[in-house]
Scaffold this motif. Structure first.
Motif, PDB file in Angstrom:
ATOM      1  N   GLU A   1       0.851  -1.202   0.000  1.00  0.00           N
ATOM      2  CA  GLU A   1       0.000   0.000   0.000  1.00  0.00           C
ATOM      3  C   GLU A   1       0.877   1.239   0.000  1.00  0.00           C
ATOM      4  O   GLU A   1       2.099   1.156   0.046  1.00  0.00           O
ATOM      5  CB  GLU A   1      -0.927  -0.025   1.225  1.00  0.00           C
ATOM      6  CG  GLU A   1      -2.324  -0.545   0.908  1.00  0.00           C
ATOM      7  CD  GLU A   1      -3.161   0.480   0.124  1.00  0.00           C
ATOM      8  OE1 GLU A   1      -2.719   1.640  -0.013  1.00  0.00           O
ATOM      9  OE2 GLU A   1      -4.243   0.118  -0.370  1.00  0.00           O
TER      10      GLU A   1
ATOM     11  N   ASP B   1       1.264   3.597   2.259  1.00  0.00           N
ATOM     12  CA  ASP B   1       1.986   3.826   3.517  1.00  0.00           C
ATOM     13  C   ASP B   1       1.569   2.746   4.520  1.00  0.00           C
ATOM     14  O   ASP B   1       0.689   1.925   4.242  1.00  0.00           O
ATOM     15  CB  ASP B   1       1.743   5.245   4.062  1.00  0.00           C
ATOM     16  CG  ASP B   1       0.268   5.549   4.262  1.00  0.00           C
ATOM     17  OD1 ASP B   1      -0.483   4.635   4.681  1.00  0.00           O
ATOM     18  OD2 ASP B   1      -0.148   6.685   3.990  1.00  0.00           O
ATOM     19  N   ASP B   2       2.198   2.774   5.714  1.00  0.00           N
ATOM     20  CA  ASP B   2       1.972   1.699   6.677  1.00  0.00           C
ATOM     21  C   ASP B   2       0.532   1.679   7.190  1.00  0.00           C
ATOM     22  O   ASP B   2      -0.037   0.612   7.430  1.00  0.00           O
ATOM     23  CB  ASP B   2       2.951   1.825   7.850  1.00  0.00           C
ATOM     24  CG  ASP B   2       4.376   1.508   7.414  1.00  0.00           C
ATOM     25  OD1 ASP B   2       4.533   0.892   6.327  1.00  0.00           O
ATOM     26  OD2 ASP B   2       5.320   1.877   8.131  1.00  0.00           O
ATOM     27  N   GLN B   3      -0.040   2.889   7.346  1.00  0.00           N
ATOM     28  CA  GLN B   3      -1.423   2.954   7.835  1.00  0.00           C
ATOM     29  C   GLN B   3      -2.382   2.314   6.822  1.00  0.00           C
ATOM     30  O   GLN B   3      -3.257   1.532   7.184  1.00  0.00           O
ATOM     31  CB  GLN B   3      -1.785   4.421   8.047  1.00  0.00           C
ATOM     32  CG  GLN B   3      -2.928   4.613   9.002  1.00  0.00           C
ATOM     33  CD  GLN B   3      -3.283   6.091   9.144  1.00  0.00           C
ATOM     34  OE1 GLN B   3      -2.535   6.979   8.731  1.00  0.00           O
ATOM     35  NE2 GLN B   3      -4.435   6.344   9.709  1.00  0.00           N
ATOM     36  N   ALA B   4      -2.182   2.654   5.555  1.00  0.00           N
ATOM     37  CA  ALA B   4      -3.029   2.069   4.503  1.00  0.00           C
ATOM     38  C   ALA B   4      -2.780   0.563   4.401  1.00  0.00           C
ATOM     39  O   ALA B   4      -3.708  -0.206   4.116  1.00  0.00           O
ATOM     40  CB  ALA B   4      -2.747   2.757   3.167  1.00  0.00           C
TER      41      ALA B   4
ATOM     42  N   ALA C   1      -2.053  -1.427   6.916  1.00  0.00           N
ATOM     43  CA  ALA C   1      -2.786  -2.056   8.026  1.00  0.00           C
ATOM     44  C   ALA C   1      -4.273  -2.149   7.683  1.00  0.00           C
ATOM     45  O   ALA C   1      -4.925  -3.161   7.963  1.00  0.00           O
ATOM     46  CB  ALA C   1      -2.583  -1.252   9.309  1.00  0.00           C
ATOM     47  N   ALA C   2      -4.800  -1.106   7.036  1.00  0.00           N
ATOM     48  CA  ALA C   2      -6.220  -1.122   6.645  1.00  0.00           C
ATOM     49  C   ALA C   2      -6.462  -2.217   5.603  1.00  0.00           C
ATOM     50  O   ALA C   2      -7.496  -2.894   5.626  1.00  0.00           O
ATOM     51  CB  ALA C   2      -6.630   0.242   6.109  1.00  0.00           C
TER      52      ALA C   2
ATOM     53  N   ARG D   1      -4.752  -4.993   5.323  1.00  0.00           N
ATOM     54  CA  ARG D   1      -4.713  -6.283   6.035  1.00  0.00           C
ATOM     55  C   ARG D   1      -6.088  -6.566   6.669  1.00  0.00           C
ATOM     56  O   ARG D   1      -6.606  -7.676   6.578  1.00  0.00           O
ATOM     57  CB  ARG D   1      -3.621  -6.277   7.107  1.00  0.00           C
ATOM     58  CG  ARG D   1      -3.533  -7.600   7.847  1.00  0.00           C
ATOM     59  CD  ARG D   1      -2.655  -7.493   9.071  1.00  0.00           C
ATOM     60  NE  ARG D   1      -1.236  -7.487   8.787  1.00  0.00           N
ATOM     61  CZ  ARG D   1      -0.503  -8.567   8.529  1.00  0.00           C
ATOM     62  NH1 ARG D   1      -1.085  -9.742   8.476  1.00  0.00           N
ATOM     63  NH2 ARG D   1       0.793  -8.469   8.309  1.00  0.00           N
ATOM     64  N   ASP D   2      -6.684  -5.535   7.271  1.00  0.00           N
ATOM     65  CA  ASP D   2      -8.007  -5.713   7.901  1.00  0.00           C
ATOM     66  C   ASP D   2      -9.058  -6.101   6.861  1.00  0.00           C
ATOM     67  O   ASP D   2      -9.913  -6.945   7.114  1.00  0.00           O
ATOM     68  CB  ASP D   2      -8.444  -4.413   8.604  1.00  0.00           C
ATOM     69  CG  ASP D   2      -7.622  -4.148   9.861  1.00  0.00           C
ATOM     70  OD1 ASP D   2      -6.899  -5.060  10.304  1.00  0.00           O
ATOM     71  OD2 ASP D   2      -7.688  -3.013  10.371  1.00  0.00           O
TER      72      ASP D   2
ATOM     73  N   SER E   1       4.729  -1.399   2.616  1.00  0.00           N
ATOM     74  CA  SER E   1       4.571  -0.165   1.837  1.00  0.00           C
ATOM     75  C   SER E   1       5.715   0.027   0.849  1.00  0.00           C
ATOM     76  O   SER E   1       5.860   1.104   0.282  1.00  0.00           O
ATOM     77  CB  SER E   1       4.466   1.034   2.790  1.00  0.00           C
ATOM     78  OG  SER E   1       5.591   1.069   3.629  1.00  0.00           O
TER      79      SER E   1
END
Ligand SMILES: NC(=O)c1ccc[n+]([C@@H]2O[C@H](COP(=O)([O-])OP(=O)(O)OC[C@H]3O[C@@H](n4cnc5c(N)ncnc54)[C@H](O)[C@@H]3O)[C@@H](O)[C@H]2O)c1
Length: 299
Positions: A54, A56-59, A61-62, A64-65, A91
């Motif tokens: 993705e 960035d790391d936040q995206a 993680a989203a 993965r969810d 990322s």
């Protein structure tokens, strides 16, 4: 009528150009949004290890969810789930090293996709096949910036991926027959059916689907019938599982507007987006995902 399968049958599990015709052990997906998460889910269920990259790391993680939620739904329907460590997210496209297939599923923006595909190609093994999930952008236009266009093609998945049986395999002018054959086998290995389509605007499905959808919107504008009755005419009269306006809501009005604009550039006024479609998109009524399009949708 059943047509004979005239494709050459490989007698070994490796194609003529060193491309395994069995499912690659490792698959990469760039962009883990609605489509990318569904594509990752499909390859995980078929036994591949999948790495999703993705922005960035936040995206990440989203993403993965999203994949985990799709896997939970499959488990609830009785499917055996893959080991948790078969899915990884990140990322950095460098994480695609070792993958036999990478599917790009970033938003439908030509410049963004060219940049993404160039970065994928720089990160992957020379033997990897790279595919785009574009709904409407020319495969040859995307291939023009690549060093290995012969290993590039379109793999057009449908939304929602778990419930959709079809994948369009879109062949560019440079795509080799071995790559097309391997990709077709991989589509079948994940339990879907492939149709092979030459690179042409809208391929087969978007061109026909959007043509019907735009005409339905024009009929609604002209007061020919209600949205419900236009859809019912197709559902009961022509046995379409879902009418063209409801389908537009499910796909997303913004997505359909983008495809119509692309097809208008290629084919002219017959694909000009109706004013009602532009108005609804400008007002933020994008269909099911925003709760309102041609219908009201509850969460
Ligand atoms: N939604 C549909 O009905 C549908 C159907 C078939 C094909 N498609 C195509 O699939 C593609 C993706 O559509 P979607 O509906 O999943 O969109 P989406 O917005 O749900 O997902 C796109 C994802 O890409 C990520 N992304 C953006 N820039 C990135 C970058 N530089 N690197 C890595 N990730 C990045 C975003 O964070 C997002 O998670 C588009 O080309 C679209 O035309 C969509």
């Amino acid at each position: 009528m059943t047509l004979p399968d005239t494709r050459p049958t490989p007698d070994v599990r490796t194609g003529d150009a060193g491309i395994p015709t069995s499912l690659p052990a490792r698959v990469g997906v760039l962009g883990g949004g609605r489509m990318g998460a569904g594509i990752a889910h499909a390859f995980l269920l078929a036994g591949a290890r999948v790495h999703v990259v993705e922005r960035d790391d936040q995206a990440a993680a989203a993403a993965r969810d999203r994949v985990a939620t799709a896997l939970e739904r499959s488990a609830a329907r009785g499917r055996d789930l893959p080991d948790a460590d078969t899915l990884s997210v990140g990322s950095d496209p460098a994480g695609f090293a070792g993958a036999g297939l990478i599917v790009e599923a970033v938003p439908e923006d030509r410049a963004l996709k060219i940049d993404a595909l160039t970065r994928i190609e720089a990160a992957v093994d020379a033997g990897a096949v790279v595919a785009s999930n574009t709904s409407s952008i020319s495969i040859d236009a995307l291939a023009a910036s690549l060093r290995r266009p012969e290993r590039f093609l379109g793999l057009h998945f449908f939304n929602p991926v778990p419930a959709s049986a079809l994948v369009e395999v879109v062949t560019g002018a440079a795509t080799t027959p071995e790559v097309v054959r391997a990709a077709t086998d991989w589509v079948e290995a994940i339990g879907k059916s492939a149709v092979v389509v030459r690179d042409a605007p809208g391929f087969a499905s978007s061109r026909l689907g959007v043509a019907l959808g735009l005409e339905a919107i024009r009929m609604l504008e002209e007061g020919v019938a209600s949205a419900h009755d236009i859809d019912t005419a197709m559902e009961l009269g022509y046995r379409h599982p879902m009418g063209p306006l409801r389908t537009t809501d499910v796909v997303g009005l913004d997505v359909r507007l983008g495809i119509a604009e692309e097809l208008e550039r290629a084919f002219g006024a017959r694909f000009a987006p109706p004013a009602l479609l532009r108005k609804l998109v400008a007002e933020g009524h994008l269909g099911r995902k925003t709760g309102r399009g041609f219908y009201e949708w509850s969460a």
